[in-house]
Design a protein around this motif. Structure first.
Motif, PDB file in Angstrom:
ATOM      1  N   SER A   1       0.846  -1.184   0.000  1.00 11.26           N
ATOM      2  CA  SER A   1       0.000   0.000   0.000  1.00 11.26           C
ATOM      3  C   SER A   1       0.889   1.243   0.000  1.00 11.26           C
ATOM      4  N   ASN A   2       0.305   2.377  -0.333  1.00  8.86           N
ATOM      5  CA  ASN A   2       1.017   3.655  -0.392  1.00  8.86           C
ATOM      6  C   ASN A   2       2.162   3.655  -1.401  1.00  8.86           C
ATOM      7  N   VAL A   3       1.968   2.976  -2.527  1.00 12.76           N
ATOM      8  CA  VAL A   3       2.992   2.930  -3.568  1.00 12.76           C
ATOM      9  C   VAL A   3       3.315   4.338  -4.065  1.00 12.76           C
ATOM     10  N   GLU A   4       2.315   5.209  -4.090  1.00 12.79           N
ATOM     11  CA  GLU A   4       2.529   6.582  -4.560  1.00 12.79           C
ATOM     12  C   GLU A   4       3.554   7.289  -3.684  1.00 12.79           C
ATOM     13  N   ARG A   5       3.505   7.056  -2.388  1.00 19.05           N
ATOM     14  CA  ARG A   5       4.468   7.688  -1.479  1.00 19.05           C
ATOM     15  C   ARG A   5       5.873   7.163  -1.731  1.00 19.05           C
TER      16      ARG A   5
ATOM     17  N   GLU B   1       6.966   6.034  -4.629  1.00 15.87           N
ATOM     18  CA  GLU B   1       7.372   6.643  -5.898  1.00 15.87           C
ATOM     19  C   GLU B   1       7.809   8.092  -5.711  1.00 15.87           C
ATOM     20  N   GLU B   2       7.148   8.804  -4.787  1.00 16.32           N
ATOM     21  CA  GLU B   2       7.547  10.175  -4.461  1.00 16.32           C
ATOM     22  C   GLU B   2       8.949  10.177  -3.846  1.00 16.32           C
TER      23      GLU B   2
ATOM     24  N   PRO C   1       3.685  -1.174 -13.954  1.00 11.32           N
ATOM     25  CA  PRO C   1       2.599  -0.506 -14.677  1.00 11.32           C
ATOM     26  C   PRO C   1       2.483  -1.079 -16.091  1.00 11.32           C
TER      27      PRO C   1
END
Length: 117
Positions: free
Chosen positions: A7-11, A13-14, A110
């Motif tokens: 979870s929180n893959v976006e974080r 990636e940031e 992706p």
């Protein structure tokens, strides 16, 4: 071997983007043993190197080697492991402890051809 849901893959990636742009940042990656005990992997980037803290002190089956260890690393690398999946590993570390996991997480790659399906 079954890997936990990520979870929180976006974080994450940031954090990788900040690493690439030499912007200081910190993140905690938490994994769990088969029994559900947490393994904490803290990464603190100062704009030059990553201080990596590996903490398995909460692992009930960690044996005599459990505890917190700190290393200084300079890169996060990727490996294509299975079709559609990527492993992230912290690398180019100073101490390279034999009893520490430098694996961070595995995510789904992706899909570039999602429109073709």
């Amino acid at each position: 071997m079954v890997f936990n849901e990520v979870s929180n893959v976006e974080r994450f990636e940031e954090f990788l983007a900040n690493l690439e742009n030499n912007n200081p940042d910190r993140i905690r990656v938490t994994g769990y043993t088969d029994e559900g005990d947490p393994i904490f992997k803290d990464l603190e980037y100062d704009g030059k190197v990553i201080q990596y803290s590996y903490d398995n002190s909460h692992d009930a089956y960690g044996g005599s080697q459990k505890g917190k260890k700190i290393d200084v690393c300079s890169r996060i690398t990727t490996e294509d492991v299975l079709q559609g999946q990527i492993d992230y590993v912290i690398s180019d570390c100073v101490k390279n402890y034999s009893d520490v996991s430098y694996f961070l997480l595995r995510i789904e790659k992706p899909s570039l051809d999602a429109e073709d399906t």
